[in-house]
Write a protein that holds these residues in place. Structure first.
Motif, short mmCIF file in Angstrom:
data_model
loop_
_atom_site.label_atom_id
_atom_site.label_comp_id
_atom_site.label_asym_id
_atom_site.label_seq_id
_atom_site.Cartn_x
_atom_site.Cartn_y
_atom_site.Cartn_z
N ALA A 147 0.83 -1.21 0.00
CA ALA A 147 0.00 0.00 0.00
C ALA A 147 0.86 1.25 0.00
CB ALA A 147 -0.92 -0.01 1.21
N SER A 148 1.92 1.25 0.79
CA SER A 148 2.81 2.40 0.84
C SER A 148 3.54 2.59 -0.49
CB SER A 148 3.81 2.22 1.97
OG SER A 148 4.67 3.33 2.09
N LEU A 206 2.38 1.69 -3.50
CA LEU A 206 1.41 2.22 -4.45
C LEU A 206 1.19 3.72 -4.24
CD1 LEU A 206 -1.31 -0.59 -4.49
CD2 LEU A 206 0.26 0.03 -6.34
N ALA A 207 1.18 4.13 -2.98
CA ALA A 207 0.95 5.55 -2.68
C ALA A 207 2.06 6.43 -3.23
CB ALA A 207 0.82 5.76 -1.18
N ARG A 244 -5.22 3.34 -8.39
CA ARG A 244 -4.05 3.27 -7.51
C ARG A 244 -4.41 3.72 -6.10
NH1 ARG A 244 -0.55 7.22 -6.36
NH2 ARG A 244 -1.35 8.51 -8.07
N SER A 258 -4.34 1.30 -2.82
CA SER A 258 -3.46 1.72 -1.74
C SER A 258 -4.23 1.82 -0.42
CB SER A 258 -2.81 3.06 -2.07
OG SER A 258 -2.04 3.54 -0.99
#
Length: 391
Positions: free
Chosen positions: A47-48, A50-51, A64, A68
């Motif tokens: 998730a981090s 993707l962010a 996205r 995320s």
């Protein structure tokens, strides 16, 4: 510190934690909660990542952002589930209820694109994290009363600090002009807490393993009661009035092994050990010295009360109902009791208790003998008469 560096550290904290959890679980076996924790940290790392990506991902900004958010929210849910299992030392479907919150948020985001609002998404995401972290910290702290390991203090403290920081991030986005700490600073400190949580999880697993080894080293593997080493190491450094030793020996134990085999003899040992353990005060020091002999140390006794305790043990063992190969097996014990007197050492009292036990064996077994200041009590096969003489 620029945003790219913060996101790199944020992602790194979860990657390091996930790798450590996977490795420790692989080395230590199926430790409850570690696998789920590793998956939770992995989702948070993804998730981090993707962010921090842009259009080069060949994914729309909305997609996205959705993935995320949803992976991160569920990552915190899995972290809570993993911490529940780790704390309670067992895995249960009931421990998965914290996933209700992130799953609900994910479904709502899939139905309505409210997550595209950066401030709202950040507030909901960190609010979800704060709630799940708080629940995890409460479980870790509460279970200290069942497992008193110091690592629980560090782990619960790291989790509660992370809870507070996540709450501060929510406040920062909700009330940007009145927040006590800007979100970017709280977010950076949160990264340190992630490392701390991973560290104290590993320390907890290590302390638990060390405690298990200590327990195994101090426990008789057959009967489950303390062994000879633990018995003698648990005795007080100095003795005084009221201190008493009781030596207990199973009568005719060799004949049980000869008639029915050593596996049935082991059953007798286990049943007798457990019966004795249930019959003694919680403050007693009790252990199996070896073979069919057990030892008991108690404080604050008189000759009468120490004798009565040994007699109570003898009678409790007499109630055991064992049947091997269709034959009733009578299990009895003999016991010798000795109390501290001035100028006596620990070895002196144990020797006196051994002499009393030897006398009980010679006088017919299934009896208790007390060593008094002038020698052994006069023996009698009737428990009532022996108890009267002890008084």
């Amino acid at each position: 510190m620029d945003l790219a560096t913060v996101l790199l550290l944020h992602k790194s904290s979860f990657i390091v934690g996930a790798i450590c959890f996977f490795y420790v679980r692989w080395r230590s076996g199926a430790t409850p909660g570690l696998g789920v924790l590793a998956v939770g940290f992995s989702l948070l790392a993804i998730a981090s990542t993707l962010a921090g990506l842009d259009e080069r991902l060949h994914m729309s900004d909305n997609a996205r952002t959705f993935w995320s958010f949803s992976l991160g929210a569920n990552g915190y849910g899995l972290m809570a589930v993993g911490l529940y299992g780790l704390s309670r030392r067992h895995s249960s479907l009931r421990d998965w209820w914290p996933m209700l919150l992130p799953v609900t948020l994910t479904l709502s985001a899939a139905i309505t694109p409210w997550y595209v609002d950066n401030g709202l998404r950040a507030s909901v995401f960190n609010g979800n994290a704060a709630i799940l972290l708080a629940l995890s910290g409460l479980v870790i702290a509460r279970d200290f009363f069942q497992e008193r390991l110091t690592a629980r203090f560090g782990l619960s403290a790291a989790i509660f600090v992370a809870t507070s920081l996540s709450a501060l991030v929510v406040l920062g986005f909700t009330f940007p002009n009145d927040a006590p700490l800007p979100p970017r600073y709280a977010f950076f400190l949160l990264i340190i807490c992630h490392f701390a949580v991973a560290l104290f999880v590993l320390v907890l697993v290590q302390e638990r393993a060390e405690e298990k080894l200590t327990r195994l080293a101090n426990t008789d593997m057959l009967t489950g009661v303390p062994n000879r080493q633990h018995f003698f190491s648990s005795l007080p450094k100095s003795l005084g009035p009221g201190d008493a030793f009781v030596l207990i020996d199973i009568d005719f134990f060799k004949s049980v092994n000869d008639r029915f085999g050593h596996d049935r003899g082991d059953i007798v040992l286990v049943d007798v050990a457990r019966t004795i353990a249930r019959s003694i005060p919680p403050s007693s020091v009790f252990g199996r010295l070896g073979g069919e002999e057990f030892s008991l140390f108690v404080r604050g006794e008189t000759e009468a009360s120490a004798f009565a305790l040994a007699e109570q043990i003898r009678e409790a063992v007499n109630t055991l109902d064992l049947v091997f190969e269709g034959k009733q097996v009578s299990t009895t014990v003999s016991a010798g009791v000795a109390l501290w007197e001035a100028n006596l050492t620990e070895q002196d009292i144990q020797k006196r208790a051994d002499q009393a036990l030897y006398s009980a064996k010679n006088n017919g077994r299934n009896r208790v003998e007390l060593f008094t200041g002038i020698g052994l009590t006069d023996s009698s096969p009737a428990p009532e008469r022996r108890l009267a003489r002890a008084g």
